[in-house]
Design a protein around this motif. Sequence first.
Motif, short mmCIF file in Angstrom:
data_model
loop_
_atom_site.label_atom_id
_atom_site.label_comp_id
_atom_site.label_asym_id
_atom_site.label_seq_id
_atom_site.Cartn_x
_atom_site.Cartn_y
_atom_site.Cartn_z
N ALA A 248 -32.64 -77.78 -1.93
CA ALA A 248 -32.56 -77.88 -3.39
C ALA A 248 -32.51 -76.50 -4.03
CB ALA A 248 -33.74 -78.68 -3.92
N ILE A 271 -27.85 -84.19 -9.19
CA ILE A 271 -27.65 -85.45 -8.47
C ILE A 271 -26.74 -86.38 -9.26
CG2 ILE A 271 -28.84 -87.56 -7.71
CD1 ILE A 271 -31.20 -85.75 -6.89
N ARG A 272 -26.93 -86.45 -10.56
CA ARG A 272 -26.11 -87.35 -11.39
C ARG A 272 -24.63 -87.04 -11.26
NH1 ARG A 272 -30.13 -86.51 -15.36
NH2 ARG A 272 -28.74 -85.24 -16.63
N PHE A 275 -23.82 -86.05 -6.44
CA PHE A 275 -24.22 -86.85 -5.28
C PHE A 275 -23.53 -88.21 -5.29
CE2 PHE A 275 -27.24 -83.64 -4.76
CZ PHE A 275 -28.08 -83.86 -3.68
N ALA A 278 -25.66 -91.94 -6.91
CA ALA A 278 -26.55 -91.14 -7.76
C ALA A 278 -27.74 -91.93 -8.27
CB ALA A 278 -25.76 -90.56 -8.93
N THR A 281 -30.24 -92.52 -5.53
CA THR A 281 -30.81 -91.23 -5.13
C THR A 281 -31.85 -90.76 -6.14
OG1 THR A 281 -28.77 -90.62 -3.99
CG2 THR A 281 -30.28 -88.84 -4.56
N LEU A 282 -31.56 -90.93 -7.42
CA LEU A 282 -32.51 -90.54 -8.45
C LEU A 282 -33.79 -91.36 -8.38
CD1 LEU A 282 -30.03 -90.05 -11.42
CD2 LEU A 282 -31.43 -88.27 -10.37
N LEU A 285 -35.76 -89.95 -5.46
CA LEU A 285 -36.38 -88.66 -5.77
C LEU A 285 -37.59 -88.86 -6.69
CD1 LEU A 285 -36.29 -85.57 -5.50
CD2 LEU A 285 -34.83 -85.53 -7.53
N ALA A 307 -30.40 -81.78 1.08
CA ALA A 307 -29.30 -82.74 1.05
C ALA A 307 -28.35 -82.47 2.21
CB ALA A 307 -28.54 -82.62 -0.27
N SER A 315 -25.62 -85.92 -0.14
CA SER A 315 -26.50 -87.09 -0.07
C SER A 315 -27.90 -86.62 0.30
CB SER A 315 -25.99 -88.12 0.95
OG SER A 315 -25.84 -87.54 2.23
N LEU A 316 -28.90 -87.23 -0.30
CA LEU A 316 -30.29 -86.80 -0.11
C LEU A 316 -30.73 -87.04 1.33
CD1 LEU A 316 -32.56 -85.68 -1.98
CD2 LEU A 316 -33.41 -88.04 -2.13
#
Length: 430
Positions: A248, A271-272, A275, A278, A281-282, A285, A307, A315-316
């Motif tokens: 990150a 991320i929005r 990624f 998204a 993923t959000l 997180l 990522a 991707s996370l």
Amino acid sequence: MMISKSKKEAFVWIWLPYETQPVVAGKLTFENKLYIFNYGKSYLERENAISIYSKELPLKKGPLYPLPGLMMPSSLRDSAPDAWGRRVILNKLSEIEVDNELIYFLESGSDRIGALDFQCSPTHYESRCSENISLDELQESAMRIEQGVPFSAELDQALCHGSSVGGARPKALVKHDNKKYIAKFSLSTDLYNFIKIEFISMRLAELVGLCVAPVTLTKSLHKDVLLVERFDRRFTVEGWQRKMMLSALTLLELDEMMARYASYEKLAEIIRYQFKDASQTLKELFSRLIFNIFIGNTDDHARNHSAFWDGSTLSLSPAYDLCPQSRIGQVASQAMLISNQDRSSRLATCLDAAPYFLLSEKEAVSIIEHQLKGIGRCWSVVCEQAHLDAATKKSLVGRQFLNPFIFEGLNEKQRSLKRKGDEVREQMRG
């Protein structure tokens, strides 16, 4: 391989997606206190070439300078050893003055996190890894390093395996069957059993639904060892594939000197827009942030989030390094900013930040309630799996785990979370 202190260049090799052998990607040069990267002509001509990270090192010819404020491309710095690995290397190279990062790149082990390695040659790849080193040998090596004692050539080889791993605590890389692991060892100065407590935290994280690296607890020389399964490696019949990893810190275009400016708000924005998946993923997180606060892990700095990068999408990665930190009193802060300039380790701060994660307050509260219920339900079982003694188990509850401070600042609508927290805390103590 002997490295001179005047080393000014290193060749960067990369494992391309789904490949089991590396190819040279380019050259990193140290000039005027900057680390400058050039892709090789042969690499740019490859049909399957990918950028090391397009925002920082796009696929084009000519010198690529670090982003403003940086001395080195952060996507390369991600592959360098951190505190523990540097300590290993300095022990081995006590007669050499390390005057630039290239020596750390070239002296650390080749099985480093991610898909890069660093070599003196652009044409001949030579792996700096040892094979079939036992946990006992690695444990002994770590103990000698901690004591500042020089070690033999055999143990030198053993610890070469771990010098490319980040973090400040002793660790090494091991392989068993068709899996690879990071082995984490205890320190003689530990005030309590960090190894067992990290195992408990990682297992709890998995049981409440987070995507985390699988962990196993074992012993070596009568000491606990945590084995964390690596998620940047994949075994195939042709050999090992490697996954490109970016921290990150790299995504935020920062380095260690600027890490205090890292924020969940900015990471969520990245991320929005960058990624895949998204929204999911959000949510993941945000869930990790909540879990870190529940367990008292204030070491959630930007290198402890990462990522995968495949050349076009991010991707996370699974979560890792989830471990409570030593704590005296109640007030605590997270390593990364959460909302605006607020980094306080409170659920109220996270709820204020929920819109950054595209979550409504109702959705955010639901995540918190789900984790509270899961921690209460699984706590005793996981502590039993770790064979945690009763005194340590009791001391963790209300200090690291579910510290009352995390419930401060909740508004009237959110006060039920504090009541549920009190109930779960008592359940854990029972």
